[in-house]
Design a protein around this motif. Structure first.
Motif, PDB file in Angstrom:
ATOM      1  N   SER A   3       0.841  -1.197   0.000  1.00  0.00           N
ATOM      2  CA  SER A   3       0.000   0.000   0.000  1.00  0.00           C
ATOM      3  C   SER A   3       0.874   1.244   0.000  1.00  0.00           C
ATOM      4  O   SER A   3       2.031   1.210   0.431  1.00  0.00           O
ATOM      5  CB  SER A   3      -0.936   0.010   1.216  1.00  0.00           C
ATOM      6  OG  SER A   3      -0.193   0.131   2.417  1.00  0.00           O
ATOM      7  N   LEU A   4       0.299   2.328  -0.487  1.00  0.00           N
ATOM      8  CA  LEU A   4       0.975   3.621  -0.511  1.00  0.00           C
ATOM      9  C   LEU A   4       0.215   4.588   0.381  1.00  0.00           C
ATOM     10  O   LEU A   4      -1.015   4.688   0.297  1.00  0.00           O
ATOM     11  CB  LEU A   4       1.033   4.165  -1.941  1.00  0.00           C
ATOM     12  CG  LEU A   4       1.883   3.372  -2.940  1.00  0.00           C
ATOM     13  CD1 LEU A   4       1.709   3.942  -4.346  1.00  0.00           C
ATOM     14  CD2 LEU A   4       3.343   3.379  -2.549  1.00  0.00           C
ATOM     15  N   GLN A   5       0.944   5.271   1.232  1.00  0.00           N
ATOM     16  CA  GLN A   5       0.333   6.226   2.143  1.00  0.00           C
ATOM     17  C   GLN A   5       0.279   7.585   1.472  1.00  0.00           C
ATOM     18  O   GLN A   5       1.301   8.167   1.118  1.00  0.00           O
ATOM     19  CB  GLN A   5       1.142   6.323   3.442  1.00  0.00           C
ATOM     20  CG  GLN A   5       0.429   7.059   4.559  1.00  0.00           C
ATOM     21  CD  GLN A   5      -0.649   6.206   5.217  1.00  0.00           C
ATOM     22  OE1 GLN A   5      -0.518   4.988   5.276  1.00  0.00           O
ATOM     23  NE2 GLN A   5      -1.698   6.840   5.702  1.00  0.00           N
ATOM     24  N   ILE A   6      -0.931   8.108   1.244  1.00  0.00           N
ATOM     25  CA  ILE A   6      -1.127   9.428   0.663  1.00  0.00           C
ATOM     26  C   ILE A   6      -1.932  10.243   1.667  1.00  0.00           C
ATOM     27  O   ILE A   6      -3.158  10.125   1.752  1.00  0.00           O
ATOM     28  CB  ILE A   6      -1.859   9.355  -0.695  1.00  0.00           C
ATOM     29  CG1 ILE A   6      -1.077   8.472  -1.669  1.00  0.00           C
ATOM     30  CG2 ILE A   6      -2.037  10.742  -1.288  1.00  0.00           C
ATOM     31  CD1 ILE A   6      -1.763   8.266  -2.997  1.00  0.00           C
ATOM     32  N   GLY A   7      -1.231  11.061   2.449  1.00  0.00           N
ATOM     33  CA  GLY A   7      -1.890  11.788   3.525  1.00  0.00           C
ATOM     34  C   GLY A   7      -2.449  10.790   4.519  1.00  0.00           C
ATOM     35  O   GLY A   7      -1.760   9.869   4.956  1.00  0.00           O
ATOM     36  N   THR A  13      -1.341  -0.552  -3.647  1.00  0.00           N
ATOM     37  CA  THR A  13      -0.379  -0.173  -4.679  1.00  0.00           C
ATOM     38  C   THR A  13      -0.914  -0.472  -6.073  1.00  0.00           C
ATOM     39  O   THR A  13      -0.727   0.314  -7.004  1.00  0.00           O
ATOM     40  CB  THR A  13       0.945  -0.919  -4.452  1.00  0.00           C
ATOM     41  OG1 THR A  13       1.438  -0.613  -3.145  1.00  0.00           O
ATOM     42  CG2 THR A  13       1.984  -0.501  -5.477  1.00  0.00           C
ATOM     43  N   GLY A  14      -1.580  -1.613  -6.234  1.00  0.00           N
ATOM     44  CA  GLY A  14      -2.119  -1.972  -7.543  1.00  0.00           C
ATOM     45  C   GLY A  14      -3.127  -0.959  -8.054  1.00  0.00           C
ATOM     46  O   GLY A  14      -3.158  -0.648  -9.245  1.00  0.00           O
ATOM     47  N   LEU A  15      -3.967  -0.433  -7.155  1.00  0.00           N
ATOM     48  CA  LEU A  15      -4.960   0.558  -7.548  1.00  0.00           C
ATOM     49  C   LEU A  15      -4.281   1.860  -7.983  1.00  0.00           C
ATOM     50  O   LEU A  15      -4.683   2.494  -8.964  1.00  0.00           O
ATOM     51  CB  LEU A  15      -5.915   0.819  -6.396  1.00  0.00           C
ATOM     52  CG  LEU A  15      -7.087   1.770  -6.667  1.00  0.00           C
ATOM     53  CD1 LEU A  15      -7.978   1.204  -7.760  1.00  0.00           C
ATOM     54  CD2 LEU A  15      -7.903   2.003  -5.394  1.00  0.00           C
ATOM     55  N   VAL A  16      -3.240   2.252  -7.251  1.00  0.00           N
ATOM     56  CA  VAL A  16      -2.500   3.463  -7.614  1.00  0.00           C
ATOM     57  C   VAL A  16      -1.820   3.284  -8.969  1.00  0.00           C
ATOM     58  O   VAL A  16      -1.840   4.191  -9.816  1.00  0.00           O
ATOM     59  CB  VAL A  16      -1.464   3.812  -6.526  1.00  0.00           C
ATOM     60  CG1 VAL A  16      -0.600   4.992  -6.958  1.00  0.00           C
ATOM     61  CG2 VAL A  16      -2.165   4.125  -5.208  1.00  0.00           C
ATOM     62  N   ALA A 232       6.615  -4.935   8.147  1.00  0.00           N
ATOM     63  CA  ALA A 232       7.378  -5.980   7.466  1.00  0.00           C
ATOM     64  C   ALA A 232       6.752  -6.349   6.127  1.00  0.00           C
ATOM     65  O   ALA A 232       7.455  -6.662   5.155  1.00  0.00           O
ATOM     66  CB  ALA A 232       7.472  -7.219   8.352  1.00  0.00           C
ATOM     67  N   ALA A 233       5.415  -6.306   6.076  1.00  0.00           N
ATOM     68  CA  ALA A 233       4.713  -6.647   4.836  1.00  0.00           C
ATOM     69  C   ALA A 233       4.636  -5.478   3.868  1.00  0.00           C
ATOM     70  O   ALA A 233       4.270  -5.654   2.705  1.00  0.00           O
ATOM     71  CB  ALA A 233       3.303  -7.137   5.154  1.00  0.00           C
ATOM     72  N   GLY A 234       4.946  -4.261   4.338  1.00  0.00           N
ATOM     73  CA  GLY A 234       4.853  -3.083   3.476  1.00  0.00           C
ATOM     74  C   GLY A 234       3.440  -2.587   3.316  1.00  0.00           C
ATOM     75  O   GLY A 234       3.080  -2.041   2.270  1.00  0.00           O
ATOM     76  N   SER A 235       2.622  -2.753   4.348  1.00  0.00           N
ATOM     77  CA  SER A 235       1.230  -2.308   4.270  1.00  0.00           C
ATOM     78  C   SER A 235       0.839  -1.560   5.531  1.00  0.00           C
ATOM     79  O   SER A 235       1.022  -2.053   6.641  1.00  0.00           O
ATOM     80  CB  SER A 235       0.294  -3.510   4.082  1.00  0.00           C
ATOM     81  OG  SER A 235      -1.060  -3.091   4.110  1.00  0.00           O
ATOM     82  N   SER A 236       0.284  -0.376   5.327  1.00  0.00           N
ATOM     83  CA  SER A 236      -0.282   0.379   6.449  1.00  0.00           C
ATOM     84  C   SER A 236      -1.799   0.357   6.402  1.00  0.00           C
ATOM     85  O   SER A 236      -2.458   1.032   7.184  1.00  0.00           O
ATOM     86  CB  SER A 236       0.224   1.827   6.413  1.00  0.00           C
ATOM     87  OG  SER A 236      -0.087   2.439   5.171  1.00  0.00           O
TER      88      SER A 236
END
Length: 274
Positions: A3-7, A13-16, A232-236
């Motif tokens: 996932s990517l944190q935007i604000g 990530t796939g959706l972005v 560790a998984a790269g997801s917030s």
């Protein structure tokens, strides 16, 4: 990176990547129309997107029709992430070929092909960049977790050599609460798979009180006060579900709410039924 944190938002990530790739495709169509005086391929790109999404969803529903038949309303709940990408891509390309088959549409073929290629290249380059920048963990994270009685444990200790599903959740998260009965039912039905429910950043009292009120019976509830598993998984984002095989290798991940069908499709990857 899942996932990517935007604000304040954590987006898959796939959706972005899909959004950025579409922007590139539309941008290419606009540039060719404005500066090369070619037909505008933007509307046809939109039609391809719709055709692809519908086909990808339909293919997934047909593959897991038994689960959807038990709850037909869930077919329209696309939040479960139930899409078959190969079917969607094939349908989108077939739709474009069908629309451009007539001689009157011959002028559209070049700008459409250029727009689609630009979008596909953007997806490929960004995906490769993220993969290089973020190393997907090859084994179970060595994170210390707390059980309800205050003891320390780890994913490796809980797995015991079996395939494992690790669900990251919190009591304040609505999709986490909605998917819990689905996970609980799977836990009851699949004794060959270890299910672990790792609460993120909540104290044991809050999480335990919620579970008592919910009436959902879960085994292997643990507490991750620092959200170390998510890091560790790269997801917030919550909920996040991680799927490990019997060797402790991360096979797949799922961001967002699971349905019976989407969970069944993931369980098949780590422990196929005979």
């Amino acid at each position: 990176m899942l996932s990517l944190q935007i604000g304040p938002l954590a987006l898959p990530t796939g959706l972005v990547l899909l959004f950025v790739s579409l922007c590139v495709a539309y941008g290419a169509a606009w540039w060719l129309r404005k500066y090369r005086q070619l037909p505008d391929a933007g509307p046809l790109v939109s039609d391809m997107l719709i055709a692809g999404l519908l086909a990808a969803r339909l293919a997934f529903v047909l593959r897991w029709h038994e689960q959807y038949w038990a709850a037909p309303w869930s077919i329209i709940n696309i939040r479960d992430g139930g899409f078959m990408a190969p079917a969607g891509i094939a349908a989108a390309l077939a739709f474009a070929a069908w629309r451009c088959r007539r001689p009157a549409m011959a002028a559209m073929r070049r700008p459409l092909a250029a727009s689609v290629v630009c979008g596909a290249l953007a997806w490929g380059v960004l995906s490769a960049g993220i993969s290089l920048a973020y190393d997907k963990p090859a084994a179970l994270p060595a994170v210390t977790l707390q059980t309800a009685d205050g003891k320390s444990t780890s994913l490796a200790a809980l797995a015991g050599g079996k395939p494992m599903v690790v669900n990251l959740w919190a009591s304040w998260c609505p999709p986490c609460r909605r998917e819990m009965p689905v996970l609980a039912a799977a836990q009851q039905a699949r004794a060959d798979i270890v299910f672990v429910y790792a609460n993120q950043r909540e104290d044991g009292g809050t999480a335990s009180a919620f579970l008592d009120r919910s009436g959902v019976i879960l085994r292997n509830v643990v507490f991750d006060s620092e959200a170390a598993l998510g890091k560790a998984a790269g997801s917030s984002a919550l909920p996040t579900t991680l799927f490990y095989d019997a060797q402790g290798r991360l096979v797949d991940t799922h961001l967002g709410e699971l349905s019976d069908a989407s969970l069944a499709s993931q369980l098949r990857k780590i422990a196929p039924l005979p």
